[in-house]
Design a protein around this motif. Sequence first.
Motif, short mmCIF file in Angstrom:
data_model
loop_
_atom_site.label_atom_id
_atom_site.label_comp_id
_atom_site.label_asym_id
_atom_site.label_seq_id
_atom_site.Cartn_x
_atom_site.Cartn_y
_atom_site.Cartn_z
N ASP A 108 6.53 6.10 -0.84
CA ASP A 108 6.79 5.51 -2.16
C ASP A 108 7.76 6.34 -2.97
OD1 ASP A 108 5.09 3.51 -1.51
OD2 ASP A 108 3.45 4.12 -2.82
N LYS A 109 7.68 7.69 -2.84
CA LYS A 109 8.55 8.56 -3.65
C LYS A 109 10.02 8.43 -3.24
CE LYS A 109 7.90 12.72 -0.80
NZ LYS A 109 7.44 14.12 -0.82
N SER A 142 11.15 5.17 -1.53
CA SER A 142 11.49 3.75 -1.67
C SER A 142 11.59 3.32 -3.13
CB SER A 142 10.46 2.88 -0.94
OG SER A 142 9.16 3.07 -1.47
N GLY A 143 10.71 3.87 -3.99
CA GLY A 143 10.75 3.51 -5.41
C GLY A 143 12.10 3.81 -6.05
N GLN A 174 0.78 -2.10 -12.21
CA GLN A 174 -0.26 -1.47 -11.39
C GLN A 174 -1.46 -2.40 -11.17
OE1 GLN A 174 0.78 1.28 -10.12
NE2 GLN A 174 2.52 1.50 -11.52
N GLY A 178 9.84 -1.33 -7.88
CA GLY A 178 10.16 0.09 -7.88
C GLY A 178 9.30 0.88 -8.85
N GLN A 179 8.97 0.27 -10.00
CA GLN A 179 8.16 0.98 -10.99
C GLN A 179 6.71 1.15 -10.56
OE1 GLN A 179 10.08 -0.48 -15.14
NE2 GLN A 179 8.33 0.88 -15.31
N GLN A 180 6.28 0.40 -9.56
CA GLN A 180 4.95 0.64 -8.99
C GLN A 180 4.89 2.01 -8.34
OE1 GLN A 180 4.54 -2.84 -6.39
NE2 GLN A 180 2.82 -3.54 -7.64
N LYS A 181 6.05 2.56 -7.99
CA LYS A 181 6.10 3.79 -7.19
C LYS A 181 6.73 4.96 -7.95
CE LYS A 181 6.77 0.66 -3.29
NZ LYS A 181 7.61 0.28 -2.14
N CYS A 182 7.04 4.76 -9.25
CA CYS A 182 7.67 5.82 -10.06
C CYS A 182 7.01 5.88 -11.43
CB CYS A 182 9.16 5.53 -10.26
SG CYS A 182 10.18 5.76 -8.80
#
Length: 313
Positions: free
Chosen positions: A6-7, A9-10, A189, A248-252
Amino acid sequence: MKRVPDKVSGPILLALAAVIWGLTFIAQSEGDSVGGFTFQAIRSILGFFTIAVYLLFRDRKIPKRHRKLPVWLRENKALLTAGCVCGVALGAAMNLQQFGILMQGQETSTGRAGFITAIYIVLVPIIGIFRRKLPPVNAWLGVCIAAVGLYLISVPPGTAFGMSRADFLLLLGALGFALQITFIDVYVQKHDAVKLSAIQFLVAAIFSAVLMAIFEKPTLTGIREAALPIVFAGVFSGGIAFTLQSVGQQKCNPTLAALIMSMESVFTTIFDFLIRHNRLELRELIGCAVVFTAVILAQLPFPAKRKKDEKNA
């Protein structure tokens, strides 16, 4: 096949969104044959239909009884509420930005408009303070460095930095985008990111259409002349880029997300050179390098935090 962390792909998804928005900034400045509300209403409805088509293909394996509209609405009241909140913030931000861009020929340079819009990178962590969600020290440092880089890119030497009408609208638009980023961080989320993106664009379309009906008289001739910018802004910037933002914001964290998305101004400068053949000055090139450095810095683990994590491990 190994899954991308995730760090990684986000940030990649958010950077792709920034590339598309960099092109869209130029498209919006070319869509002046229609009113700002008309541009955003058509753009938003195109964005909604783009995402809706994707959802139809993605969710085709869901049982039919769960696809019936009354059932879907009944089981997703929280999602609808979230989409309405994000949609109102997005609709307000896009319209304020559009009118600021349309005014810029008289009052504001394109680069300066991009710089003012990108001020949301400072506003997002400030809003986070009120949510008791403090970003790490390196993220704050990245914000400050990126603000300097954006200034170098966007504001020519000797330019007075007063507050014109266009500047004020763009600044309010930046606040709207900061709120939209914050709301997405809260809701993404808990809900499907793509469905959330679809609803926010439907709400933004309704928001813009109501204002269009009150204040503007769109014509088919004007819409035809602005067709290419509207379609690009609707399908690519709306349907694709804002969905990339939601996923993307799901992962950042929101501060890092805002920093990465602020590279929109960097890509606007690059595309302005490639498409309009406006030569890049040394100052602008340095500014682009500074912004990229800030984004990388914001993603590096802070030394104190790294030692604490190693100790806990």
